[in-house]
Scaffold this motif. Structure first.
Motif, PDB file in Angstrom:
ATOM      1  N   ARG A  33       0.815  -1.205   0.000  1.00  0.00           N
ATOM      2  CA  ARG A  33       0.000   0.000   0.000  1.00  0.00           C
ATOM      3  C   ARG A  33       0.855   1.264   0.000  1.00  0.00           C
ATOM      4  N   SER A  34       1.989   1.214   0.676  1.00  0.00           N
ATOM      5  CA  SER A  34       2.846   2.400   0.775  1.00  0.00           C
ATOM      6  C   SER A  34       3.894   2.468  -0.325  1.00  0.00           C
ATOM      7  N   PHE A  35       3.923   1.476  -1.197  1.00  0.00           N
ATOM      8  CA  PHE A  35       4.950   1.417  -2.242  1.00  0.00           C
ATOM      9  C   PHE A  35       4.745   2.536  -3.258  1.00  0.00           C
ATOM     10  N   ASP A  36       5.786   3.255  -3.564  1.00  0.00           N
ATOM     11  CA  ASP A  36       5.763   4.339  -4.547  1.00  0.00           C
ATOM     12  C   ASP A  36       6.403   3.843  -5.829  1.00  0.00           C
ATOM     13  N   GLY A  37       5.581   3.388  -6.734  1.00  0.00           N
ATOM     14  CA  GLY A  37       6.099   2.828  -7.979  1.00  0.00           C
ATOM     15  C   GLY A  37       4.975   2.682  -8.987  1.00  0.00           C
ATOM     16  N   PRO A  38       5.108   1.768  -9.954  1.00  0.00           N
ATOM     17  CA  PRO A  38       4.048   1.589 -10.955  1.00  0.00           C
ATOM     18  C   PRO A  38       2.724   1.254 -10.294  1.00  0.00           C
ATOM     19  N   GLU A  39       1.635   1.690 -10.902  1.00  0.00           N
ATOM     20  CA  GLU A  39       0.308   1.385 -10.373  1.00  0.00           C
ATOM     21  C   GLU A  39       0.079  -0.122 -10.375  1.00  0.00           C
ATOM     22  N   LEU A  40      -0.496  -0.626  -9.295  1.00  0.00           N
ATOM     23  CA  LEU A  40      -0.718  -2.066  -9.160  1.00  0.00           C
ATOM     24  C   LEU A  40      -1.856  -2.517 -10.067  1.00  0.00           C
ATOM     25  N   ALA A  41      -1.579  -3.483 -10.919  1.00  0.00           N
ATOM     26  CA  ALA A  41      -2.618  -4.073 -11.758  1.00  0.00           C
ATOM     27  C   ALA A  41      -3.245  -5.279 -11.072  1.00  0.00           C
ATOM     28  N   GLU A  42      -2.408  -6.107 -10.436  1.00  0.00           N
ATOM     29  CA  GLU A  42      -2.907  -7.309  -9.791  1.00  0.00           C
ATOM     30  C   GLU A  42      -1.826  -7.918  -8.913  1.00  0.00           C
ATOM     31  N   TYR A  43      -2.246  -8.751  -7.974  1.00  0.00           N
ATOM     32  CA  TYR A  43      -1.287  -9.537  -7.200  1.00  0.00           C
ATOM     33  C   TYR A  43      -1.752 -10.979  -7.158  1.00  0.00           C
ATOM     34  N   PHE A  44      -0.810 -11.878  -6.995  1.00  0.00           N
ATOM     35  CA  PHE A  44      -1.094 -13.312  -6.941  1.00  0.00           C
ATOM     36  C   PHE A  44      -0.531 -13.871  -5.641  1.00  0.00           C
ATOM     37  N   HIS A  45      -1.370 -14.580  -4.913  1.00  0.00           N
ATOM     38  CA  HIS A  45      -0.967 -15.110  -3.618  1.00  0.00           C
ATOM     39  C   HIS A  45       0.140 -16.158  -3.765  1.00  0.00           C
ATOM     40  N   ASP A  46       0.914 -16.279  -2.711  1.00  0.00           N
ATOM     41  CA  ASP A  46       1.926 -17.331  -2.631  1.00  0.00           C
ATOM     42  C   ASP A  46       1.183 -18.652  -2.479  1.00  0.00           C
ATOM     43  N   ASP A  47       1.043 -19.395  -3.565  1.00  0.00           N
ATOM     44  CA  ASP A  47       0.172 -20.562  -3.624  1.00  0.00           C
ATOM     45  C   ASP A  47       0.969 -21.785  -4.071  1.00  0.00           C
ATOM     46  N   GLU A  48       0.953 -22.806  -3.244  1.00  0.00           N
ATOM     47  CA  GLU A  48       1.715 -24.011  -3.574  1.00  0.00           C
ATOM     48  C   GLU A  48       1.182 -24.688  -4.827  1.00  0.00           C
ATOM     49  N   GLU A  49      -0.122 -24.577  -5.075  1.00  0.00           N
ATOM     50  CA  GLU A  49      -0.707 -25.185  -6.271  1.00  0.00           C
ATOM     51  C   GLU A  49      -0.119 -24.582  -7.542  1.00  0.00           C
ATOM     52  N   ILE A  50       0.143 -23.275  -7.524  1.00  0.00           N
ATOM     53  CA  ILE A  50       0.725 -22.633  -8.703  1.00  0.00           C
ATOM     54  C   ILE A  50       2.126 -23.164  -8.964  1.00  0.00           C
ATOM     55  N   SER A  51       2.952 -23.180  -7.936  1.00  0.00           N
ATOM     56  CA  SER A  51       4.337 -23.620  -8.126  1.00  0.00           C
ATOM     57  C   SER A  51       4.414 -25.104  -8.480  1.00  0.00           C
ATOM     58  N   SER A  52       3.593 -25.941  -7.848  1.00  0.00           N
ATOM     59  CA  SER A  52       3.648 -27.376  -8.137  1.00  0.00           C
ATOM     60  C   SER A  52       3.136 -27.685  -9.535  1.00  0.00           C
ATOM     61  N   ALA A  53       2.120 -26.927  -9.983  1.00  0.00           N
ATOM     62  CA  ALA A  53       1.591 -27.152 -11.326  1.00  0.00           C
ATOM     63  C   ALA A  53       2.643 -26.863 -12.384  1.00  0.00           C
ATOM     64  N   PHE A  54       3.323 -25.729 -12.258  1.00  0.00           N
ATOM     65  CA  PHE A  54       4.354 -25.398 -13.241  1.00  0.00           C
ATOM     66  C   PHE A  54       5.532 -26.358 -13.158  1.00  0.00           C
ATOM     67  N   ALA A  55       5.822 -26.855 -11.979  1.00  0.00           N
ATOM     68  CA  ALA A  55       6.891 -27.841 -11.844  1.00  0.00           C
ATOM     69  C   ALA A  55       6.537 -29.129 -12.580  1.00  0.00           C
TER      70      ALA A  55
END
Length: 247
Positions: free
Chosen positions: A138-160
């Motif tokens: 919230r306090s970050f001064d940089g590019p406008e946030l488009a989206e964030y993705f949670h730290d999700d084990e399903e994402i990492s395991s799927a790509f693996a």
């Protein structure tokens, strides 16, 4: 690594097409290819897509759907790591998405500066997000946030395992919305803007999904293309985007 464009989804739409070329950039190890793949995979369900870089390896053989109501043809560039990727592509890019993790947020500034120098729209995508990082984001001064993705084990395991994960409770379409039209307007103003030719695409927030069809119909009745896009905001369900056909 393959850099040859892979065309995905060749179903022809009824409307005159318009092209959008977007790039995903970032430092090594931030999950840039993961995000590019998720976005490209969702797009194959909508319309014609070309994918370059490592993301093409998982999206190259997917079929297209028929929900291409806006008539947009997309190119997704999964760029090599580092800021140099922006400078090499600025003449053809519409939008750059800088992928970073909560630990590497400060690196986004260098990418934003380069994009700004070349007058290319630039947004931030935060990968591997955790609730403990919310205040920092919230306090970050940089590019406008488009989206964030949670730290999700399903994402990492799927790509693996060499497969694209399914995210039943999360959508990537906010990224598409930002690339097409980040500014929101109410429905009456949006219609006026299209009629006057002030913009080619407008964006209207929809509080409930059930309201989207009537709004889409109001655009289509006067000759514009329109489609519904989901988002992850807690205050509304999604967005209707409408497009004026080129003269």
């Amino acid at each position: 690594m393959s850099t040859k464009p892979t065309e995905v989804g060749t179903t022809e739409g009824e409307h005159e097409s318009e092209a959008r070329q977007i790039a995903f950039v970032g430092d090594p190890g931030v999950g840039k290819t993961t995000i590019a793949t998720l976005v490209a995979t969702r797009l194959t369900e909508r319309t014609r897509v070309q994918v370059t870089g490592e993301a093409a390896q998982l999206t190259g053989d997917r079929d297209a759907g028929t929900d291409g109501a806006l008539g947009i043809e997309w190119t997704i560039e999964d760029c090599p790591s580092g800021t140099e990727a922006i400078g090499e592509r600025t003449e053809r890019l519409d939008t750059v998405f800088v992928v970073a993790t909560p630990e590497t947020l400060e690196t986004a500034a260098a990418y934003e500066r380069l994009a700004s120098q070349h007058e290319v729209d630039c947004f931030l995508v935060v990968n591997r997000f955790r609730e403990s990082a919310r205040d920092r984001l919230r306090s970050f001064d940089g590019p406008e946030l488009a989206e964030y993705f949670h730290d999700d084990e399903e994402i990492s395991s799927a790509f693996a395992d060499g497969r694209v994960p399914v995210l039943p409770n999360w959508t990537v379409e906010a990224i598409l919305i930002e690339a097409l039209q980040p500014e929101r307007q109410d429905s009456e103003r949006a219609l006026e803007v299209l009629k006057r030719g002030e913009r080619s695409i407008v964006n209207v927030e929809v509080e409930e999904r059930g309201n989207a069809d009537s709004l889409i119909n109001s655009f289509e009745t006067v000759g514009y293309s329109a489609a519904y896009f989901e988002c992850n905001c807690r205050c509304h369900d999604g967005h209707v985007l409408a497009r004026r056909q080129s003269s």
